[in-house]
Scaffold this motif. Structure first.
Motif, mmCIF file in Angstrom:
data_model
loop_
_atom_site.group_PDB
_atom_site.id
_atom_site.type_symbol
_atom_site.label_atom_id
_atom_site.label_comp_id
_atom_site.label_asym_id
_atom_site.label_seq_id
_atom_site.Cartn_x
_atom_site.Cartn_y
_atom_site.Cartn_z
ATOM 1 N N GLU A 85 0.730 -1.064 -0.092
ATOM 2 C CA GLU A 85 0.415 0.368 0.129
ATOM 3 C C GLU A 85 1.386 1.536 0.159
ATOM 4 N N ASP A 86 0.569 2.717 -0.615
ATOM 5 C CA ASP A 86 1.019 3.751 -0.810
ATOM 6 C C ASP A 86 1.044 3.827 1.137
ATOM 7 N N LYS A 87 2.408 4.242 1.317
ATOM 8 C CA LYS A 87 2.179 4.552 3.189
ATOM 9 C C LYS A 87 1.626 5.428 3.013
ATOM 10 N N ILE A 88 1.385 7.096 2.405
ATOM 11 C CA ILE A 88 0.683 7.890 2.490
ATOM 12 C C ILE A 88 -1.014 7.666 2.604
ATOM 13 N N ALA A 89 -1.929 7.281 1.860
ATOM 14 C CA ALA A 89 -2.412 6.419 1.460
ATOM 15 C C ALA A 89 -2.925 5.986 2.473
ATOM 16 N N LYS A 90 -2.055 4.772 2.868
ATOM 17 C CA LYS A 90 -2.492 4.509 4.308
ATOM 18 C C LYS A 90 -2.670 5.143 5.098
ATOM 19 N N LYS A 91 -1.904 6.041 5.827
ATOM 20 C CA LYS A 91 -2.212 6.525 6.947
ATOM 21 C C LYS A 91 -3.475 7.124 7.098
ATOM 22 N N ALA A 92 -4.064 7.682 5.181
ATOM 23 C CA ALA A 92 -5.242 8.424 5.336
ATOM 24 C C ALA A 92 -6.442 8.274 5.611
ATOM 25 N N ALA A 204 -3.171 0.944 -11.327
ATOM 26 C CA ALA A 204 -3.673 0.746 -9.593
ATOM 27 C C ALA A 204 -4.601 0.097 -9.690
ATOM 28 N N ALA A 205 -5.072 -0.015 -8.756
ATOM 29 C CA ALA A 205 -6.644 -0.873 -8.377
ATOM 30 C C ALA A 205 -7.188 -0.592 -8.386
ATOM 31 N N PRO A 206 -8.577 -0.623 -8.256
ATOM 32 C CA PRO A 206 -10.099 0.618 -8.527
ATOM 33 C C PRO A 206 -9.965 1.338 -7.077
ATOM 34 N N GLU A 207 -9.851 0.342 -6.126
ATOM 35 C CA GLU A 207 -9.833 0.970 -4.647
ATOM 36 C C GLU A 207 -8.196 1.568 -3.786
ATOM 37 N N HIS A 208 -7.500 1.933 -5.133
ATOM 38 C CA HIS A 208 -6.061 2.410 -4.405
ATOM 39 C C HIS A 208 -6.550 4.180 -5.327
ATOM 40 N N LEU A 209 -5.993 4.770 -3.836
ATOM 41 C CA LEU A 209 -6.392 6.873 -3.707
ATOM 42 C C LEU A 209 -5.635 7.409 -4.506
ATOM 43 N N MET A 210 -4.035 7.228 -4.741
ATOM 44 C CA MET A 210 -4.039 8.261 -5.397
ATOM 45 C C MET A 210 -3.021 7.610 -6.793
ATOM 46 N N LYS A 211 -3.976 8.116 -8.089
ATOM 47 C CA LYS A 211 -3.210 7.788 -9.234
ATOM 48 C C LYS A 211 -4.106 8.883 -10.265
ATOM 49 N N GLY A 219 -2.679 4.704 -13.460
ATOM 50 C CA GLY A 219 -1.465 4.383 -12.792
ATOM 51 C C GLY A 219 -1.353 5.569 -11.557
ATOM 52 N N PHE A 220 0.084 5.079 -11.359
ATOM 53 C CA PHE A 220 0.788 6.177 -10.410
ATOM 54 C C PHE A 220 3.258 5.516 -10.380
ATOM 55 N N PRO A 221 3.300 6.221 -10.346
ATOM 56 C CA PRO A 221 4.474 6.481 -10.517
ATOM 57 C C PRO A 221 5.639 5.719 -9.195
ATOM 58 N N GLY A 222 6.730 5.309 -9.624
ATOM 59 C CA GLY A 222 7.221 4.072 -9.333
ATOM 60 C C GLY A 222 8.587 5.342 -8.017
ATOM 61 N N TRP A 223 8.677 4.707 -6.691
ATOM 62 C CA TRP A 223 9.246 5.818 -5.930
ATOM 63 C C TRP A 223 11.008 6.194 -6.624
ATOM 64 N N HIS A 224 11.847 5.186 -7.094
ATOM 65 C CA HIS A 224 12.215 5.107 -8.047
ATOM 66 C C HIS A 224 12.800 6.712 -9.067
ATOM 67 N N LEU A 225 11.220 6.333 -9.462
ATOM 68 C CA LEU A 225 11.642 7.264 -11.003
ATOM 69 C C LEU A 225 10.764 9.186 -10.293
ATOM 70 N N GLU A 226 10.789 9.288 -9.329
ATOM 71 C CA GLU A 226 10.766 10.327 -8.678
ATOM 72 C C GLU A 226 10.826 11.508 -9.112
ATOM 73 N N CYS A 227 12.923 10.910 -8.299
ATOM 74 C CA CYS A 227 13.227 11.345 -8.230
ATOM 75 C C CYS A 227 14.149 11.858 -9.174
ATOM 76 N N THR A 228 15.018 10.963 -9.619
ATOM 77 C CA THR A 228 14.877 11.196 -11.501
ATOM 78 C C THR A 228 14.717 12.399 -12.335
#
Length: 497
Positions: A85-92, A204-211, A219-228
């Motif tokens: 799960e996305d760490k932020i979405a889980k907290k949300a 992203a699965a239908p229930e995924h909040l951030m997409k 969908g959503f980006p991979g964690w490593h891609l963001e910094c590049t």
């Protein structure tokens, strides 16, 4: 620009290298920032203080630094891998909030705590969610290079094919064959061709909040891609320094190097810097161990492992007393020692700002004293030039502090040093403490006003020989953390050490 031969330990080459910027005097520095789903803790503080000090020293040397530190607000999954799960979405979900509410709340508290630690704000602080188009474009560029593949709306980086062109693992020293061998015991690898491949874009699965919409589906980006995406946008395809904690070296930074080479045909950064980890009473910090301490808990003393509260400047000073590549163990004894050391330095700063040169033609210059001062100044800068060795620099500052205290108490006449050397010792001490190490006094304007009143009353009581009142005021100041300094020609105060 001052003549300094700065050396930086480059994780990529595993040796110290003379710092030669790509386009001097400009320097581009990218540092991996926090994933904002909880309060900032000691693990956030160390890279923040480390690279703030790097930024400060480079700026002091005359470089024009563009300091980029990102905010990760999407794509960082539980387990730091491609599943979960996305760490932020889980907290949300837990707090029944929108994910962006969670991200904003903890970005704000992170900024609050970094301000308390007196870290300089970065030149640019990009958020991952604000750079989705750039990330989609990067995925497409890597696909066009034939180094990624799409499966069911997800896109994965093909590590084996990349390794035919470039060495995967050159930053961390990992051997690809060993990584592959170690991953064979895992229960399947899902959509991936190989378990070592990593996600550039996830369906992203239908229930995924951030997409977001993409050429491969929602969908959503991979964690490593963001910094590049963010580093290349603001610093270019090849920039000077990439920093972060040692825990990010693999896989995060390794994957950044692979992505940069895949689409830009060159390493993202010339120098890779990594601060070492922290421990709590000799153990790795973790919630399951009950030794997870947030910065606010440290500042308030509100944790079962803490004997007392420790101020933000005490924490900053403590971090600077170890080289950034050394492990750093937090314990009450070590923090109390740091509290004393910090107060000694700040008492010295106050004195240095008040000292004035007093000429005396009857006093000859003391060559030995001058030599000691000049050597300490040279050594302090030499320590910083040797891979930002703040620990050694602080040791040399204490040598200068002895001279400053001796001049303050009258044991050393300023005329023995000569006006030029006197000016150098004062300027060096102030510059190091405030500009380079980023330490500052923590008393408020209200406390200063109260101090002024109490010292005036103390002086009056002493003149009137009202010693009961003298003791009363002295004890009141001590309860506030200050001590009275009774001297031959003046009454002053200092922080109680």
């Amino acid at each position: 620009m001052k003549q300094h031969q700065l050396k930086i330990y480059n994780t990529l080459s595993r040796k110290k290298e003379i710092f030669e910027p790509i386009n001097p005097p400009f320097v581009g520095m990218y540092v991996c920032g926090p994933t904002v789903y909880g309060d900032a803790h000691l693990g956030h503080a160390r890279p923040a203080v480390t690279f703030d000090t790097v930024y400060r020293y480079l700026s002091y040397l005359g470089y024009k630094v563009r300091y980029v530190r990102n905010i990760t607000d999407v794509g960082h999954l539980t387990g730091d891998a491609d599943e979960g799960e996305d760490k932020i979405a889980k907290k949300a979900k837990l707090e029944k909030l929108e994910p962006m509410e969670v991200a904003q709340q903890y970005t704000d508290t992170y900024h609050r705590d970094m301000d308390l630690l007196n870290t300089t704000k970065p030149s640019i602080e990009p958020r991952a969610t604000g750079h989705i188009p750039e990330q989609i474009a990067l995925v497409q560029a890597i696909l066009d290079e034939g180094l990624a593949y799409e499966v069911n709306g997800s896109v994965y980086f093909d590590v084996l094919k990349y390794n035919e062109r470039e060495q995967y693992g050159k930053l961390s020293g990992r051997i690809l064959d060993e990584l592959i061998s170690g991953s064979r015991d895992l229960d399947g690898q899902g959509e991936k061709r190989n378990a070592v491949d990593f996600a550039l874009w996830k369906n992203a699965a239908p229930e995924h909040l951030m997409k977001w919409e993409s050429p491969w589906g929602i969908g959503f980006p991979g964690w490593h891609l963001e910094c590049t995406a963010m580093s290349s946008k603001y610093l270019g395809k090849h920039f000077d320094i990439h920093g972060g904690g040692m825990d990010l070296m693999f896989p995060h930074h390794e994957c950044e190097i692979a992505q940069g080479n895949a689409c830009n045909h060159q390493d993202p950064a010339k120098y890779w810097m990594h601060n070492n980890m922290i421990t709590i009473n000799g153990q790795k910090m973790g919630k399951s161990l009950g030794n997870f301490i947030t910065l606010q808990e440290l500042f308030n003393g509100d944790h079962k492992l803490l004997d007392q509260a420790y101020s933000p400047m005490t924490i900053r000073y403590f971090m600077l007393t170890a080289h950034y590549r050394s492990t750093l163990d937090f314990s009450n004894d070590a923090l109390k020692a740091a509290q004393k050391g910090y107060k000694k330095i700040i008492n010295g700063l106050r004195i240095a700002k008040k000292l004035q040169f007093i000429a005396d033609e009857n006093i000859e210059l003391d060559g030995e004293q001058i030599k000691q001062v000049e050597q300490s100044i040279t050594n302090a800068y030499r320590a910083m030039d040797d891979d930002f060795n703040t620990a050694q620099a602080i040791g040399h500052l204490f040598n200068l502090l002895k001279k400053i205290n001796s001049m303050y108490t009258g044991q050393l006449h300023p005329a023995l040093l000569g006006e030029e050397v006197f000016g150098n010792i004062i300027q060096t001490f102030i510059v190091f403490v405030e500009k380079i190490l980023g330490l500052q006094e923590e008393k408020s304007d209200n406390q200063q006003a109260l101090l002024d009143v109490l010292l005036h009353l103390y002086s009056e009581a002493k003149t009137a020989r009202n010693y009961d009142k003298v003791d009363e005021i002295r004890n009141a100041l001590k309860s506030m953390g200050f001590v009275v300094k009774d001297m031959k020609d003046k009454i002053d105060w200092a922080y109680e050490e």
